[in-house]
Write a protein that holds these residues in place. Structure first.
Motif, PDB file in Angstrom:
ATOM      1  N   UNK A   1     166.587  40.488 -49.659  1.00 42.74           N
ATOM      2  CA  UNK A   1     166.036  39.334 -50.348  1.00 42.74           C
ATOM      3  C   UNK A   1     165.729  39.740 -51.788  1.00 42.74           C
ATOM      4  N   UNK A   2     166.146  38.904 -52.711  1.00 39.24           N
ATOM      5  CA  UNK A   2     165.772  39.067 -54.120  1.00 39.24           C
ATOM      6  C   UNK A   2     164.849  37.916 -54.478  1.00 39.24           C
ATOM      7  N   UNK A   3     163.757  38.219 -55.170  1.00 40.84           N
ATOM      8  CA  UNK A   3     162.817  37.172 -55.544  1.00 40.84           C
ATOM      9  C   UNK A   3     162.759  37.056 -57.062  1.00 40.84           C
ATOM     10  N   UNK A   4     162.921  35.826 -57.548  1.00 44.31           N
ATOM     11  CA  UNK A   4     162.874  35.546 -58.977  1.00 44.31           C
ATOM     12  C   UNK A   4     161.417  35.411 -59.440  1.00 44.31           C
ATOM     13  N   UNK A   5     161.209  35.426 -60.743  1.00 45.05           N
ATOM     14  CA  UNK A   5     159.855  35.328 -61.301  1.00 45.05           C
ATOM     15  C   UNK A   5     159.145  34.045 -60.878  1.00 45.05           C
ATOM     16  N   UNK A   6     159.897  32.953 -60.674  1.00 41.70           N
ATOM     17  CA  UNK A   6     159.269  31.682 -60.301  1.00 41.70           C
ATOM     18  C   UNK A   6     159.059  31.546 -58.792  1.00 41.70           C
ATOM     19  N   UNK A   7     159.417  32.572 -58.013  1.00 44.69           N
ATOM     20  CA  UNK A   7     159.219  32.549 -56.569  1.00 44.69           C
ATOM     21  C   UNK A   7     160.452  32.187 -55.769  1.00 44.69           C
ATOM     22  N   UNK A   8     161.504  31.640 -56.416  1.00 42.53           N
ATOM     23  CA  UNK A   8     162.751  31.358 -55.699  1.00 42.53           C
ATOM     24  C   UNK A   8     163.328  32.657 -55.152  1.00 42.53           C
ATOM     25  N   UNK A   9     163.996  32.564 -54.009  1.00 37.10           N
ATOM     26  CA  UNK A   9     164.559  33.742 -53.354  1.00 37.10           C
ATOM     27  C   UNK A   9     166.054  33.572 -53.134  1.00 37.10           C
TER      28      UNK A   9
END
Length: 77
Positions: A1-9
């Protein structure tokens, strides 16, 4: 899982292969290849799909490592 700064995965599935060898100087090296499949995600990444392919070498004697990854991705409608 990769998580973006805004919380999207972004959800992924990965496979890898490693091969060990010993160089003329006695140093151990690990060569590796990977395949990562992008299977979906959350938010704006909910429909992402794709494949990333990587390869590289780690020199255990010097503690250095390098890799290259390339691939493609798209968003399904």
């Amino acid at each position: 899982i990769s998580q973006m700064a805004n919380g999207d995965k972004i959800f992924t599935r990965g496979e890898g292969l490693m091969q060990a060898s010993i160089g003329a100087d006695g140093g151990r090296r690990m060569s590796f290849t990977t395949v990562t499949t992008l299977t979906g995600g959350t938010g704006k990444f909910a429909t992402i799909r794709g494949t990333l392919r990587g390869s590289g070498v780690t020199d255990l004697k010097t503690g250095t490592s390098g890799n290259v990854t390339e691939g493609e991705y798209w968003f399904e409608k």
